[in-house]
Design a protein around this motif. Sequence first.
Motif, PDB file in Angstrom:
ATOM      1  N   ALA A 116       0.831  -1.208   0.000  1.00  0.00           N
ATOM      2  CA  ALA A 116       0.000   0.000   0.000  1.00  0.00           C
ATOM      3  C   ALA A 116       0.865   1.256   0.000  1.00  0.00           C
ATOM      4  O   ALA A 116       0.625   2.190  -0.775  1.00  0.00           O
ATOM      5  CB  ALA A 116      -0.936  -0.002   1.209  1.00  0.00           C
ATOM      6  N   ALA A 117       1.893   1.282   0.852  1.00  0.00           N
ATOM      7  CA  ALA A 117       2.775   2.450   0.916  1.00  0.00           C
ATOM      8  C   ALA A 117       3.547   2.628  -0.393  1.00  0.00           C
ATOM      9  O   ALA A 117       3.705   3.747  -0.889  1.00  0.00           O
ATOM     10  CB  ALA A 117       3.744   2.313   2.083  1.00  0.00           C
ATOM     11  N   SER A 118       4.019   1.521  -0.958  1.00  0.00           N
ATOM     12  CA  SER A 118       4.778   1.593  -2.201  1.00  0.00           C
ATOM     13  C   SER A 118       3.915   2.103  -3.357  1.00  0.00           C
ATOM     14  O   SER A 118       4.368   2.910  -4.166  1.00  0.00           O
ATOM     15  CB  SER A 118       5.348   0.218  -2.563  1.00  0.00           C
ATOM     16  N   LEU A 119       2.678   1.652  -3.412  1.00  0.00           N
ATOM     17  CA  LEU A 119       1.797   2.101  -4.487  1.00  0.00           C
ATOM     18  C   LEU A 119       1.390   3.567  -4.321  1.00  0.00           C
ATOM     19  O   LEU A 119       1.147   4.254  -5.305  1.00  0.00           O
ATOM     20  CB  LEU A 119       0.566   1.200  -4.579  1.00  0.00           C
ATOM     21  N   GLN A 120       1.339   4.036  -3.078  1.00  0.00           N
ATOM     22  CA  GLN A 120       1.020   5.449  -2.843  1.00  0.00           C
ATOM     23  C   GLN A 120       2.160   6.351  -3.276  1.00  0.00           C
ATOM     24  O   GLN A 120       1.934   7.457  -3.768  1.00  0.00           O
ATOM     25  CB  GLN A 120       0.701   5.692  -1.367  1.00  0.00           C
ATOM     26  N   THR A 121       3.391   5.890  -3.101  1.00  0.00           N
ATOM     27  CA  THR A 121       4.541   6.720  -3.472  1.00  0.00           C
ATOM     28  C   THR A 121       5.019   6.447  -4.890  1.00  0.00           C
ATOM     29  O   THR A 121       5.795   7.218  -5.433  1.00  0.00           O
ATOM     30  CB  THR A 121       5.726   6.485  -2.506  1.00  0.00           C
ATOM     31  N   GLY A 122       4.575   5.343  -5.476  1.00  0.00           N
ATOM     32  CA  GLY A 122       5.015   4.965  -6.815  1.00  0.00           C
ATOM     33  C   GLY A 122       4.234   5.673  -7.902  1.00  0.00           C
ATOM     34  O   GLY A 122       3.411   6.559  -7.645  1.00  0.00           O
ATOM     35  N   ASN A 123       4.496   5.269  -9.125  1.00  0.00           N
ATOM     36  CA  ASN A 123       3.827   5.855 -10.286  1.00  0.00           C
ATOM     37  C   ASN A 123       2.985   4.790 -10.976  1.00  0.00           C
ATOM     38  O   ASN A 123       3.508   3.811 -11.492  1.00  0.00           O
ATOM     39  CB  ASN A 123       4.854   6.411 -11.279  1.00  0.00           C
ATOM     40  N   LEU A 124       1.681   4.996 -11.002  1.00  0.00           N
ATOM     41  CA  LEU A 124       0.765   4.083 -11.675  1.00  0.00           C
ATOM     42  C   LEU A 124       0.218   4.664 -12.974  1.00  0.00           C
ATOM     43  O   LEU A 124      -0.582   4.031 -13.656  1.00  0.00           O
ATOM     44  CB  LEU A 124      -0.403   3.730 -10.746  1.00  0.00           C
ATOM     45  N   ILE A 125       0.653   5.871 -13.328  1.00  0.00           N
ATOM     46  CA  ILE A 125       0.165   6.555 -14.526  1.00  0.00           C
ATOM     47  C   ILE A 125       1.202   6.412 -15.638  1.00  0.00           C
ATOM     48  O   ILE A 125       2.308   6.961 -15.535  1.00  0.00           O
ATOM     49  CB  ILE A 125      -0.117   8.048 -14.243  1.00  0.00           C
ATOM     50  N   PRO A 126       0.859   5.670 -16.712  1.00  0.00           N
ATOM     51  CA  PRO A 126       1.820   5.495 -17.801  1.00  0.00           C
ATOM     52  C   PRO A 126       2.310   6.831 -18.368  1.00  0.00           C
ATOM     53  O   PRO A 126       1.533   7.756 -18.560  1.00  0.00           O
ATOM     54  CB  PRO A 126       1.024   4.707 -18.856  1.00  0.00           C
ATOM     55  N   LEU A 127       3.610   6.892 -18.571  1.00  0.00           N
ATOM     56  CA  LEU A 127       4.330   8.027 -19.172  1.00  0.00           C
ATOM     57  C   LEU A 127       4.480   9.236 -18.242  1.00  0.00           C
ATOM     58  O   LEU A 127       5.090  10.226 -18.638  1.00  0.00           O
ATOM     59  CB  LEU A 127       3.695   8.448 -20.501  1.00  0.00           C
ATOM     60  N   ALA A 128       3.967   9.167 -17.022  1.00  0.00           N
ATOM     61  CA  ALA A 128       4.091  10.303 -16.100  1.00  0.00           C
ATOM     62  C   ALA A 128       5.550  10.555 -15.716  1.00  0.00           C
ATOM     63  O   ALA A 128       6.015  11.691 -15.755  1.00  0.00           O
ATOM     64  CB  ALA A 128       3.245  10.077 -14.856  1.00  0.00           C
ATOM     65  N   THR A 129       6.267   9.504 -15.341  1.00  0.00           N
ATOM     66  CA  THR A 129       7.670   9.673 -14.971  1.00  0.00           C
ATOM     67  C   THR A 129       8.493  10.092 -16.184  1.00  0.00           C
ATOM     68  O   THR A 129       9.389  10.923 -16.073  1.00  0.00           O
ATOM     69  CB  THR A 129       8.240   8.372 -14.368  1.00  0.00           C
ATOM     70  N   LEU A 130       8.175   9.515 -17.332  1.00  0.00           N
ATOM     71  CA  LEU A 130       8.908   9.881 -18.543  1.00  0.00           C
ATOM     72  C   LEU A 130       8.691  11.349 -18.899  1.00  0.00           C
ATOM     73  O   LEU A 130       9.640  12.045 -19.278  1.00  0.00           O
ATOM     74  CB  LEU A 130       8.495   8.982 -19.706  1.00  0.00           C
ATOM     75  N   ALA A 131       7.477  11.832 -18.761  1.00  0.00           N
ATOM     76  CA  ALA A 131       7.198  13.247 -19.027  1.00  0.00           C
ATOM     77  C   ALA A 131       7.942  14.127 -18.033  1.00  0.00           C
ATOM     78  O   ALA A 131       8.520  15.157 -18.408  1.00  0.00           O
ATOM     79  CB  ALA A 131       5.698  13.512 -18.961  1.00  0.00           C
ATOM     80  N   ASP A 132       7.953  13.714 -16.777  1.00  0.00           N
ATOM     81  CA  ASP A 132       8.659  14.477 -15.747  1.00  0.00           C
ATOM     82  C   ASP A 132      10.162  14.486 -16.031  1.00  0.00           C
ATOM     83  O   ASP A 132      10.819  15.520 -15.877  1.00  0.00           O
ATOM     84  CB  ASP A 132       8.378  13.893 -14.367  1.00  0.00           C
ATOM     85  N   THR A 133      10.687  13.355 -16.469  1.00  0.00           N
ATOM     86  CA  THR A 133      12.109  13.271 -16.816  1.00  0.00           C
ATOM     87  C   THR A 133      12.426  14.242 -17.951  1.00  0.00           C
ATOM     88  O   THR A 133      13.424  14.959 -17.916  1.00  0.00           O
ATOM     89  CB  THR A 133      12.483  11.836 -17.232  1.00  0.00           C
ATOM     90  N   TYR A 134      11.567  14.272 -18.952  1.00  0.00           N
ATOM     91  CA  TYR A 134      11.767  15.145 -20.110  1.00  0.00           C
ATOM     92  C   TYR A 134      11.773  16.619 -19.691  1.00  0.00           C
ATOM     93  O   TYR A 134      12.577  17.407 -20.174  1.00  0.00           O
ATOM     94  CB  TYR A 134      10.676  14.888 -21.154  1.00  0.00           C
TER      95      TYR A 134
END
Length: 171
Positions: A51-69
């Motif tokens: 539960a904690a990992s999923l709250q802090t993780g990314n479940l939205i496809p391409l969100a981290t990639l967009a943030d990286t960009y």
Amino acid sequence: MSQAHKRTTYGLQVLFTVYVYILFKIILFKFGSMDLPFLWQQLQDGPGNVAASLQTGNLIPLATLADTYHHLTTNTVVNFLGNIALFIPYGIFLVLLSPNGKGSGSFTGVILWSFALSAVLECSQAVFYIGTFDVDDLLLNTFGGMLGYMLIRPIMMIYMTGRQGFSVTQK
């Protein structure tokens, strides 16, 4: 199957096993030691960890990639490229270890197996609460496996064509 072919296959299987061990060590343990009592404790706390990992993780496809960009740093670029590079050998091994490029060594097989191994690693991070679950890592790892396939497949085709041509002339 010739003795030389058996030795080559065995050697590839050993290298593949070492590669998968290193992959787990890098992704799950960040080059640290595998502390089994720690993992056991984390596993006992499993539901809370997930539960904690999923709250802090990314479940939205391409969100981290967009943030990286939008926020390029050395760390984000290394993470981006590392997720791809770590799975290139996986795609190569799947092709080399599959007979005639079928099954797990086919393009579809490489995609499915790369995604499956990445999912196991990402879910393990969530269950053991070591690292964060990121759906974009699944995409990047799978892409890395596909790149491995695309790199080795033309070489295998040339090699197989050469072997077939050689065996025809020897008859």
